[in-house]
Design a protein around this motif. Structure first.
Motif, mmCIF file in Angstrom:
data_model
loop_
_atom_site.group_PDB
_atom_site.id
_atom_site.type_symbol
_atom_site.label_atom_id
_atom_site.label_comp_id
_atom_site.label_asym_id
_atom_site.label_seq_id
_atom_site.Cartn_x
_atom_site.Cartn_y
_atom_site.Cartn_z
ATOM 1 N N UNK A 89 8.277 6.652 5.007
ATOM 2 C CA UNK A 89 8.612 6.406 6.518
ATOM 3 C C UNK A 89 7.933 7.279 7.438
ATOM 4 N N UNK A 90 8.081 8.507 7.077
ATOM 5 C CA UNK A 90 7.758 9.688 7.796
ATOM 6 C C UNK A 90 6.211 9.546 8.068
ATOM 7 N N UNK A 91 5.533 9.141 6.813
ATOM 8 C CA UNK A 91 4.126 9.229 6.631
ATOM 9 C C UNK A 91 3.800 8.020 7.508
ATOM 10 N N UNK A 144 12.204 9.735 -1.355
ATOM 11 C CA UNK A 144 10.716 8.916 -1.414
ATOM 12 C C UNK A 144 10.598 8.222 -0.245
ATOM 13 N N UNK A 145 11.747 7.385 0.106
ATOM 14 C CA UNK A 145 11.946 6.647 1.135
ATOM 15 C C UNK A 145 11.635 7.205 2.270
ATOM 16 N N UNK A 146 12.185 8.321 2.598
ATOM 17 C CA UNK A 146 12.374 8.986 3.854
ATOM 18 C C UNK A 146 10.943 9.472 4.008
ATOM 19 N N UNK A 147 10.150 10.099 2.949
ATOM 20 C CA UNK A 147 8.912 10.566 3.453
ATOM 21 C C UNK A 147 7.656 9.616 3.414
ATOM 22 N N UNK A 159 1.325 8.201 10.909
ATOM 23 C CA UNK A 159 0.096 7.378 10.902
ATOM 24 C C UNK A 159 -0.031 6.458 12.087
ATOM 25 N N UNK A 160 1.109 6.096 12.612
ATOM 26 C CA UNK A 160 0.867 5.289 13.919
ATOM 27 C C UNK A 160 0.740 6.073 15.014
ATOM 28 N N UNK A 170 0.956 -1.182 -0.050
ATOM 29 C CA UNK A 170 0.001 0.187 0.055
ATOM 30 C C UNK A 170 0.998 1.340 0.114
ATOM 31 N N UNK A 171 1.830 1.343 0.907
ATOM 32 C CA UNK A 171 2.873 2.218 0.994
ATOM 33 C C UNK A 171 3.511 2.768 -0.200
ATOM 34 N N UNK A 172 4.041 1.343 -0.889
ATOM 35 C CA UNK A 172 4.820 1.652 -2.310
ATOM 36 C C UNK A 172 3.976 2.212 -3.224
#
Length: 357
Positions: free
Chosen positions: A246-248, A241-244, A252-253, A223-225
């Protein structure tokens, strides 16, 4: 009530699962309004040309097999399911020339639920042997440094079983409904892995951190990908892209500092692993040495599995304990060794590339 002195159960946990589902639905509707040539292959498969009815959206959102803990799946999959497009039909009846539905989803569904109960037992036994409070105790502090690290690795691995057992039970329910049908394999056997959320063999034999990502919480990672990572390509950098992404995930958590530290550690660990792997694969002498000595390959594999086992547990400390005083207490007991290793790697990488590449 939020205590963070023990495990918290909040109403916001299932709400965040529902939020992902509705965000995905919004993107699917947006993609359905775009020309097909502007969509990727995966986007074409889930794009919606028409707005579903209120009843369809409500049923999709609160599907009983997945609304609490997942798995995540697209509205397109759900609509195909309820409209019978996933029904398996046998048209070769010998006596009566009629279509007969085959309920081949029952056994695969029960099998996944059975595995879920097995992992639930493992989790209960493991956490009774090493509960979370043990890592905060004076007895844990008295252990040797390397023993503390391996205890953390075992504790982290067992804590992941909590998620695995929930996902296996939920996936078993979805499979028993028939929602997870995924076509046939090359031998013509029916596949019921359309909502598979964990690959158990890959998870239990992981020798890279990427193995955990590929085998754990698969649907949320996918889903995140699809909905975050690939849609950030305008940055022109996979790192950004990977950093943001993971920030999302951290936002979200929730808002506990442990979430942000955990995903930051994941970002640094994945960066180090990918970079070091690229360097080592280019060392022809090293690769030829490994190929000519099977025993050395086995030893390397064991060491890599031990490394990922220990530091996966290390990364989960802040995710499980959440508040700074608690995870700081555990990290300080092992001298923040993981932080030192991975935060210093970008500088070490420069030296490695200067002298060895």
């Amino acid at each position: 009530m939020t205590s963070t002195d023990d495990y918290d159960i909040k109403w916001t946990m299932p709400q965040c699962v529902l939020a992902l589902r509705l965000i995905g639905l919004s993107f699917n509707l947006l993609d359905g309004q775009k020309p097909k040539e502007k969509l990727s292959t995966s986007q074409k498969q889930v794009a919606l040309k028409e707005l579903p009815t209120f009843l369809e959206i409500a049923a999709f959102t609160y599907f009983p097999g997945s609304f609490l803990v997942g798995p995540q799946f697209s509205m397109k999959r759900y609509l195909d399911y309820v409209h019978g497009r996933y029904t398996i039909i046998d048209k070769d009846s010998n006596s009566v020339k009629e279509e007969i539905e085959l309920h081949d989803c029952i056994i695969p569904g029960i099998s996944r639920m059975f595995l879920g109960f097995i992992y639930l037992i493992y989790y209960q036994l493991g956490t009774s042997y090493i509960p979370n409070q043990y890592l905060l105790s004076a007895e844990f502090q008295e252990q040797t440094f390397f023993k503390r690290l391996f205890i953390i690795g075992f504790w982290g691995h067992v804590n992941l079983y909590k998620y695995i057992c929930c996902w296996l039970l939920a996936e078993g329910v979805c499979t028993t409904f028939g929602l997870t049908y995924n076509g046939k394999d090359k031998d013509g056997r029916l596949l019921w892995n359309g909502c598979e959320n964990v690959k158990l063999l890959k998870f239990e034999t992981a020798s890279h951190f990427n193995d955990y990502i590929l085998s754990f919480n698969i649907n949320t990672n996918t889903w995140c990908a699809e909905y975050i990572y690939k849609r950030l390509k305008f940055f022109g950098s996979k790192i950004y892209s990977q950093f943001f992404t993971l920030a999302f995930l951290a936002v979200w958590h929730g808002f506990h500092s442990g979430y942000y530290l955990c995903f930051f550690l994941e970002f640094m660990i994945m960066f180090a692993e990918k970079d070091l792997t690229q360097i080592l694969t280019k060392q022809q002498k090293l690769q030829s040495l490994l190929k000519s000595h099977p025993a050395l390959q086995i030893l390397t594999r064991i060491l890599m599995m031990m490394h990922t086992f220990v530091f996966m547990g290390y990364s989960l400390i802040c995710f499980i304990f959440l508040s700074y005083p608690r995870y700081h207490h555990v990290y300080s007991s092992v001298y923040y060794c993981g932080h030192i290793i991975y935060l210093s790697y970008p500088f070490i990488s420069i030296l490695i590339k200067t002298f060895f590449v």
